[in-house]
Write an enzyme that holds these catalytic residues in place. Sequence first.
Site, PDB file in Angstrom:
ATOM      1  N   LYS A  36      45.359  45.282  44.911  1.00  0.00           N
ATOM      2  CA  LYS A  36      45.292  43.912  45.433  1.00  0.00           C
ATOM      3  C   LYS A  36      45.208  43.914  46.966  1.00  0.00           C
ATOM      4  CE  LYS A  36      50.285  43.295  45.434  1.00  0.00           C
ATOM      5  NZ  LYS A  36      51.210  43.706  44.367  1.00  0.00           N
ATOM      6  N   ARG A 134      59.932  35.403  40.322  1.00  0.00           N
ATOM      7  CA  ARG A 134      58.656  35.038  40.930  1.00  0.00           C
ATOM      8  C   ARG A 134      57.721  34.390  39.914  1.00  0.00           C
ATOM      9  NH1 ARG A 134      55.302  39.530  44.280  1.00  0.00           N
ATOM     10  NH2 ARG A 134      54.953  40.414  42.211  1.00  0.00           N
ATOM     11  N   ASP A 309      44.666  41.830  72.300  1.00  0.00           N
ATOM     12  CA  ASP A 309      43.727  42.896  71.952  1.00  0.00           C
ATOM     13  C   ASP A 309      43.813  44.135  72.843  1.00  0.00           C
ATOM     14  OD1 ASP A 309      42.621  41.509  74.021  1.00  0.00           O
ATOM     15  OD2 ASP A 309      40.823  40.881  72.960  1.00  0.00           O
TER      16      ASP A 309
HETATM   17  C1  LIG Z   1      51.824  44.844  43.970  1.00  0.00           C
HETATM   18  C2  LIG Z   1      52.351  45.009  42.623  1.00  0.00           C
HETATM   19  C3  LIG Z   1      52.629  46.280  42.112  1.00  0.00           C
HETATM   20  C4  LIG Z   1      52.549  47.547  42.939  1.00  0.00           C
HETATM   21  O1  LIG Z   1      53.705  47.682  43.713  1.00  0.00           O
HETATM   22  P1  LIG Z   1      53.943  48.965  44.644  1.00  0.00           P
HETATM   23  O2  LIG Z   1      55.321  48.793  45.130  1.00  0.00           O
HETATM   24  O3  LIG Z   1      52.939  48.871  45.739  1.00  0.00           O
HETATM   25  O4  LIG Z   1      53.742  50.151  43.800  1.00  0.00           O
HETATM   26  C5  LIG Z   1      53.019  46.367  40.790  1.00  0.00           C
HETATM   27  N1  LIG Z   1      53.153  45.265  40.028  1.00  0.00           N
HETATM   28  C6  LIG Z   1      52.915  44.020  40.497  1.00  0.00           C
HETATM   29  C7  LIG Z   1      53.087  42.850  39.599  1.00  0.00           C
HETATM   30  C8  LIG Z   1      52.520  43.846  41.810  1.00  0.00           C
HETATM   31  O5  LIG Z   1      52.283  42.626  42.262  1.00  0.00           O
END
Ligand SMILES: *Cc1c(COP(=O)(O)O)cnc(C)c1O
Length: 368
Positions: A36, A134, A309
Amino acid sequence: MYRPLWIEVNLKALGGNFKAIRSYLGRKVEVVATIKQSAYGHGLIPVAKKLVESGADIFGVGSLEEAITLRKAGISASIIILSAVPDSFCDLLIEHKLIPTIIDIKFAKRLNQQAKKRNCRIPGHVKIDTGMGRLGLDYKDAGVFIRELSQFKNINLEGIYTHFPAADSDPSFTQYQIEVFNQFINQLKLQGFEFKFRHCANSSGLLSYRDSHFNMVRPGLILYGVKPETEIDIGIKPVLSLKSKVIFTKKVKKGAGVSYGRTYIAKTSRHIATVAVGYADGYPWALSNRAKVLIKGKFFDVAGRVCMDHIMIDLKNRGDIKAGEEVILLGESKGKSISCEDLAQWSETIPYEILTRLSVNIPRIHIN
Ligand SMILES: *Cc1c(COP(=O)(O)O)cnc(C)c1O
């Protein structure tokens, strides 16, 4: 590239990290490579392609935009959207063969209708809340929800998941979540609801809790070679470097101020370099008077406040360092390194924020 500021993404290290994670896991555990926010700032498409080449076949993204971008780039792997998608976009999920997270009955209803219209079954993962607070229903209320979802014949509820808020800081709470999740799945099984994929582990969960793996894990951070707080070392390597150049140097007298607020005053006469990076590029203002950089394999201090910058560097007596010299802001040089964890610590934030705030305007050079 007219302004000398760039990011190097070491795709070889990325592929190595994926393989290191893969070999740490049991054979029956699937990996959702979490990419992401433009693969944590590393560049969505090149990262996805390299991961596919390294054996990845499931991706986790944060939005429909990212998922569709991957499809348009020809990525045909499974894509799970790890957030909620507005129900008005259900048709796009189906059209692009994406896997939504299901946390809402109205959404599920619409998704089912759209799938029925197209005479297909769409896979979905239901998310339950075991303590993150969440997304998803509290697991205590989720049984009824899952029973309702099972009525939707055009949704294939293939996955169930939850998320850890404190896998890197609170072992007893994390262990409690693993137990709750496990019990919940077993209870559902007795009632005839079975899920092909069961997952909860992010990077630190994956490394620190073997029993958090179930049969799927969702690493993000460790793919990029950043280590969470844990003793366990599976041999991951940093992927991203941030580099710039000296664009100006001068010699200042004792007592001269450098940068806004005059928070840096030269204790003795010395050389100061100006470097092309600033907070607008994602180099945090909080690094003012705190960060180090690497020039010619040696550490030097940031002098004064980070500007929009520019930054200035205290070169001490190094009059030999001139405009055009390369500056490592994040990365390694001649056996010394500045890690993402260092920058996070100096600016009192988390490595995730350092990586994902690097401006999208900085050119990314992907090196294989
Ligand atoms: C971003 C995310 C992860 C990955 O988390 P990391 O700590 O970067 O490994 C896993 N599950 C969900 C739902 C996330 O949003």
